[in-house]
Structures are given as structure tokens and as C-alpha cells.
Design a protein around this motif. Structure first.
Motif, mmCIF file in Angstrom:
data_model
loop_
_atom_site.group_PDB
_atom_site.id
_atom_site.type_symbol
_atom_site.label_atom_id
_atom_site.label_comp_id
_atom_site.label_asym_id
_atom_site.label_seq_id
_atom_site.Cartn_x
_atom_site.Cartn_y
_atom_site.Cartn_z
ATOM 1 N N THR A 230 0.841 -1.197 0.000
ATOM 2 C CA THR A 230 0.000 0.000 0.000
ATOM 3 C C THR A 230 0.873 1.243 0.000
ATOM 4 N N GLU A 231 0.774 2.025 -1.071
ATOM 5 C CA GLU A 231 1.641 3.188 -1.234
ATOM 6 C C GLU A 231 1.214 4.375 -0.382
ATOM 7 N N HIS A 232 -0.112 4.616 -0.279
ATOM 8 C CA HIS A 232 -0.560 5.868 0.331
ATOM 9 C C HIS A 232 -0.301 5.960 1.833
ATOM 10 N N VAL A 233 -0.051 4.833 2.506
ATOM 11 C CA VAL A 233 0.230 4.907 3.944
ATOM 12 C C VAL A 233 1.656 5.371 4.219
ATOM 13 N N TRP A 234 2.481 5.419 3.171
ATOM 14 C CA TRP A 234 3.864 5.876 3.297
ATOM 15 C C TRP A 234 4.046 7.240 2.614
ATOM 16 N N ARG A 235 3.090 8.111 2.801
ATOM 17 C CA ARG A 235 3.076 9.393 2.101
ATOM 18 C C ARG A 235 4.368 10.176 2.282
ATOM 19 N N GLN A 236 4.962 10.095 3.484
ATOM 20 C CA GLN A 236 6.172 10.864 3.783
ATOM 21 C C GLN A 236 7.461 10.120 3.417
ATOM 22 N N HIS A 237 7.323 8.863 2.992
ATOM 23 C CA HIS A 237 8.536 8.061 2.799
ATOM 24 C C HIS A 237 8.463 7.225 1.521
ATOM 25 N N LYS A 238 7.906 7.774 0.463
ATOM 26 C CA LYS A 238 7.763 7.022 -0.785
ATOM 27 C C LYS A 238 9.106 6.650 -1.391
ATOM 28 N N GLU A 239 10.124 7.456 -1.131
ATOM 29 C CA GLU A 239 11.442 7.162 -1.702
ATOM 30 C C GLU A 239 12.090 5.937 -1.057
ATOM 31 N N ASN A 240 11.581 5.527 0.105
ATOM 32 C CA ASN A 240 12.094 4.332 0.782
ATOM 33 C C ASN A 240 11.344 3.070 0.381
ATOM 34 N N LEU A 241 10.254 3.231 -0.368
ATOM 35 C CA LEU A 241 9.290 2.150 -0.578
ATOM 36 C C LEU A 241 9.560 1.327 -1.824
ATOM 37 N N ILE A 242 9.509 0.014 -1.656
ATOM 38 C CA ILE A 242 9.364 -0.921 -2.769
ATOM 39 C C ILE A 242 7.940 -1.448 -2.704
ATOM 40 N N LEU A 243 7.144 -1.115 -3.707
ATOM 41 C CA LEU A 243 5.729 -1.490 -3.706
ATOM 42 C C LEU A 243 5.581 -2.948 -4.130
ATOM 43 N N MET A 244 4.868 -3.708 -3.306
ATOM 44 C CA MET A 244 4.714 -5.143 -3.551
ATOM 45 C C MET A 244 3.389 -5.450 -4.256
ATOM 46 N N ASP A 245 3.421 -6.427 -5.135
ATOM 47 C CA ASP A 245 2.197 -6.942 -5.729
ATOM 48 C C ASP A 245 1.426 -7.666 -4.624
ATOM 49 N N ARG A 246 0.136 -7.390 -4.533
ATOM 50 C CA ARG A 246 -0.650 -7.932 -3.414
ATOM 51 C C ARG A 246 -0.840 -9.442 -3.527
ATOM 52 N N TYR A 247 -0.737 -10.099 -2.378
ATOM 53 C CA TYR A 247 -0.948 -11.541 -2.283
ATOM 54 C C TYR A 247 -2.389 -11.777 -1.845
ATOM 55 N N HIS A 248 -3.217 -12.277 -2.755
ATOM 56 C CA HIS A 248 -4.628 -12.551 -2.479
ATOM 57 C C HIS A 248 -4.836 -14.069 -2.478
ATOM 58 N N TYR A 249 -4.635 -14.698 -1.346
ATOM 59 C CA TYR A 249 -4.876 -16.141 -1.294
ATOM 60 C C TYR A 249 -6.344 -16.435 -1.032
ATOM 61 N N PHE A 250 -7.001 -15.608 -0.212
ATOM 62 C CA PHE A 250 -8.397 -15.836 0.155
ATOM 63 C C PHE A 250 -9.329 -14.930 -0.642
ATOM 64 N N SER A 251 -10.542 -15.421 -0.875
ATOM 65 C CA SER A 251 -11.516 -14.649 -1.653
ATOM 66 C C SER A 251 -11.905 -13.351 -0.951
ATOM 67 N N ALA A 252 -11.993 -13.371 0.376
ATOM 68 C CA ALA A 252 -12.368 -12.168 1.112
ATOM 69 C C ALA A 252 -11.347 -11.061 0.904
ATOM 70 N N SER A 253 -10.090 -11.444 0.694
ATOM 71 C CA SER A 253 -9.038 -10.459 0.437
ATOM 72 C C SER A 253 -9.293 -9.725 -0.868
ATOM 73 N N LEU A 254 -9.673 -10.471 -1.903
ATOM 74 C CA LEU A 254 -9.987 -9.853 -3.187
ATOM 75 C C LEU A 254 -11.193 -8.928 -3.073
ATOM 76 N N ARG A 255 -12.232 -9.404 -2.393
ATOM 77 C CA ARG A 255 -13.459 -8.610 -2.272
ATOM 78 C C ARG A 255 -13.222 -7.312 -1.524
ATOM 79 N N SER A 256 -12.288 -7.324 -0.571
ATOM 80 C CA SER A 256 -12.016 -6.109 0.193
ATOM 81 C C SER A 256 -11.425 -5.000 -0.676
ATOM 82 N N PHE A 257 -10.890 -5.387 -1.848
ATOM 83 C CA PHE A 257 -10.358 -4.407 -2.798
ATOM 84 C C PHE A 257 -11.267 -4.234 -4.013
ATOM 85 N N GLY A 258 -12.501 -4.738 -3.900
ATOM 86 C CA GLY A 258 -13.472 -4.578 -4.975
ATOM 87 C C GLY A 258 -13.215 -5.444 -6.177
#
Length: 406
Positions: A230-258
């Protein structure tokens, strides 16, 4: 799987100088709190003490009661309950700890939990197609946690990832989940308490609502890399961030992101151990570490900044590619303001609006646009925007044939 509760080790002086400070001084402060008459350490005069650390309003150095409102301090409750450390003291400790880290040739790696290292869902959110998982507990790094009413699935390769990354980095967990959840996940990831020690930061430790910050990490920002989905939670530190592809193993995880597609568990497959997200990012981390500690660089190691290395490595991914976009955003919108344009430039590509012979790729979702037809006629790559998105997550140019515009 039955494992022992995760234990925070608050006083391991081999880990960092701050832990040694706690070992030496906090015991005396706690003694004062329990029985002021038994406090034997010489009391410093109040006006000579800068109150470097405070527990429950009492300075651990001079035992004076300090008004928190008068103290510019950072709460570090994950290290010791009710602990606050003055900003000046924290800066001093970070500088000293940085020298210790560099002597070990280590940097700091801050790891998100959900969708980065693992995926969790509540019992009641299991879909009918996932009922079979109840018979697979422990067989595929899938855990049933009755105490918090959840299933947790560890991301493939996470065990090896922690082993190898811990040789190069001092590891932190940093989650927006509650402390109880964070500690349960730390127990699954680190049952022998070998990687994280007391470095498990949860929602209650954040100093800004809905934001993660490096102010509560005991390390200089110039030596910190963050892995998070999640990029937006690191608003002050984006230069430190490596953005990860989300791991959706469970269906509820997918639904939580629409998202309405099938989860990994529902289609009965999983990420690859050898070339999945964690295995791929581990190679990126190794390269960043190698470049940072490059012995051929003759500048002062203490003056180096891992954020500069991150930017350099990221800029190599699409180096040599010249892109034109077609039909991706509405007419009249400024191309340079579009996220996909900015990401491509960060990855080292040259982005332009006009076609010429030096263009290597046309990025489109429609093969019928004028620019798409030009790409086909002149034998240029015609790719879907997913080609850039995949390169962004994997830090590696992907085969164009896997992302053809159709």
C-alpha cells in the motif's frame, strides 16, 4: 500448528545501542516507580538533565517527573510500554546505531504483513469453494488461529526470504493491524524469535492516523527500505518504498479491494516459490545492498543514502525504452500527470506523445487506434498497460509477448 507465544526481547545489547540503554537505565526507573524510597542511583539535578527517555512521565535518567507536553518525544511503546524518547536523543542513538549496522554491512528492512508476507481471513469469510482448506491446515503453510478466529496463509518463499534477507538487513514488522494480530503473525513467521526481536510495530504505535512513519523505527531514514503493498500509507517516505504486488490467497481479500475474480485458494494454485513476488524482490534487495556497500565507491559510507540506490536500480528497469501511449486516458488530460506515465519514467523509460522512428513501444488497450496500427506496421512493440505495471512490481522488464494488446 502449535507454537510458543512470540516473545519480545527488550534488552538485547547486541542488536542496537538503544537496547543497551534500556537494559542499563530502565530498570532503575521502574524501581523508582514501584518504590521511590528504594531508588539508589544518584539523582541528577533537574536543570542539568535533558530527559532523554521517559516512562509513564518519569525520566529514566534523573527520575524526575516530566510533563509530556513540555517534551518533544517519540512514543516507542513496542520496545517498552509507555516509553517515550526525546527527539534529540533518538537522533543520537540512530547515528550511533547506523555506525554499528554498517560495521556488520547491514541496512534496515521494514516489512508489511498483510498482502506482502501473508494473507489472513476470518473464519466466517471463507467462501464455499474454500471449505476444503479446513482439511489442509499445516500442509501448505496454512494456519488456523482459533484465538483470533482467523486463517492465515504464508506467502510462498517467505521462510527463505526471511533467512536470506536477515543476513543483509535488520528486520522490522510494521503493520496497520492491532498489536495482538501483529504478535500472532510474528509468531508464525519467526517462531524461534530469530529475526524481529522487539521490532514489531502495530497500529497503536503509529504517530499519525492512517499513516505509517519511520519516526518510530530505530534507524536512520537513509538506511531504510520498506516493503509494502500500500503506497498511500507511506506518504512521507515514498522514496524508501518498494511497492509489492498484493498476495490474495483468500476470496475475502480480493473482495475487500473490490475485485470479483477467483482467489488463489479457489482456483487451487499458489504463487511460485522460485520466481514469485518474494523471490524476485529478494534479488532486487541483494543488488541494492551490493551497490550500497560497493567497495569501489570512495565516498564516506555514513554519507550514503539507500534512497539514491533505490532510484538508480529502479531507473534501470525500462532503460532504453521509448513509449507512446494511445487511448489510455481521456483527450485533454495532461499525460505527464498520469500515474502510468510517471511510473514508466521512474523505471527509466522515455515517454512522449508523438510517434517517430525512435519509439520502441506503443502502450494501448485498443489495437484499432491510429498509434496501435502504426506500431504494427513498423514492427514496434504493442503492449497492454499491464506490461508497465508488472515491471513496476517485479523491478524487471517483462517479456512483451506476455502483454500483447489484443
Amino acid at each position: 500448528m502449535e507454537t510458543q507465544p512470540y516473545r519480545r526481547n527488550h534488552t538485547d545489547p547486541s542488536d542496537d545501542e538503544f537496547a543497551a540503554l534500556l537494559e542499563e537505565e530502565l530498570a532503575a526507573a521502574i524501581c523508582e516507580e514501584e518504590d521511590t524510597q528504594k531508588f539508589k542511583r544518584p539523582r541528577l539535578e533537574e536543570d542539568t538533565c535533558v530527559h532523554p527517555s521517559v516512562i509513564k512521565g518519569m525520566c529514566v535518567k534523573c527520575a524526575q517527573i516530566v510533563d509530556d507536553d513540555d517534551l518533544s518525544a517519540v512514543p516507542l511503546g513496542y520496545i517498552h510500554r509507555d516509553l517515550k524518547v526525546a527527539s534529540q536523543e533518538l537522533a543520537r542513538l540512530r547515528k550511533k546505531d547506523l555506525n554499528t549496522l554498517f560495521q556488520k554491512k547491514k541496512l534496515i528492512l521494514v516489512l508489511d504483513l498483510d498482502h506482502t508476507l501473508l494473507n489472513s481471513t476470518q473464519f466466517q469469510h471463507i467462501s464455499p469453494d474454500e471449505e476444503c482448506l479446513k482439511n489442509q491446515i499445516d500442509s501448505v503453510n496454512l494456519f488456523r488461529l482459533d484465538q483470533i478466529q482467523m486463517f492465515t496463509k504464508l506467502r510462498p518463499f517467505v521462510r527463505d526470504f526471511l533467512i536470506q534477507s536477515s543476513r543483509l538487513f535488520e528486520l522490522y514488522i510494521y503493520t496497520m493491524g492491532e498489536q495482538r494480530y501483529a504478535m500472532e503473525m510474528a509468531r508464525l513467521l519467526d517462531p524461534d524469535n530469530a529475526y524481529f526481536n522487539s521490532r514489531v510495530i502495530s497500529q497503536g504505535d503509529c504517530t499519525k492516523k492512517h499513516q505509517k512513519g519511520l519516526d518510530v523505527v530505530l534507524g536512520a531514514e537513509s538506511a531504510v527500505i520498506v516493503l509494502d503493498d500500500t503506497e498511500h500509507v507511506w506518504r512521507q517516505h515514498k522514496e524508501n518504498l518498494i511497492l509489492m504486488d498484493r498476495y490474495h490467497y483468500f476470496s475475502a481479500s480480493l473482495r475487500s479491494f473490490g475485485l470479483n475474480n477467483k482467489s488463489l485458494s479457489e482456483v487451487k494454485r499458489d504463487e511460485s516459490e522460485s520466481d514469485g513476488a518474494l523471490a524476485t524482490i529478494l534479488q532486487v534487495l541483494k543488488r541494492i545492498h551490493q551497490l550500497f556497500f560497493d567497495s569501489e565507491c570512495h565516498d564516506d559510507l555514513m554519507g550514503r543514502d539507500v534512497r539514491h540506490v533505490l532510484k538508480t536500480v529502479r531507473g534501470e528497469v525500462l532503460n532504453g525504452c521509448k513509449l507512446v501511449f494511445s487511448g489510455i486516458w481521456r483527450i485533454g488530460e495532461k499525460a505527464e500527470n498520469q500515474k502510468l506515465w510517471r511510473v514508466a519514467e521512474e523505471l527509466g523509460a522515455i515517454c512522449c506523445e508523438e510517434l517517430d522512428s525512435s519509439v520502441t513501444h506503443v502502450v494501448s488497450t485498443d489495437v484499432g487506434t491510429k498509434k496501435s496500427r502504426w506500431a504494427k506496421k513498423h514492427q514496434k512493440f504493442l503492449v497492454h498497460p499491464g506490461w508497465i505495471e508488472a515491471a513496476n512490481f517485479l523491478w524487471k522488464r517483462q517479456p512483451e509477448e506476455n502483454f500483447r494488446c489484443k
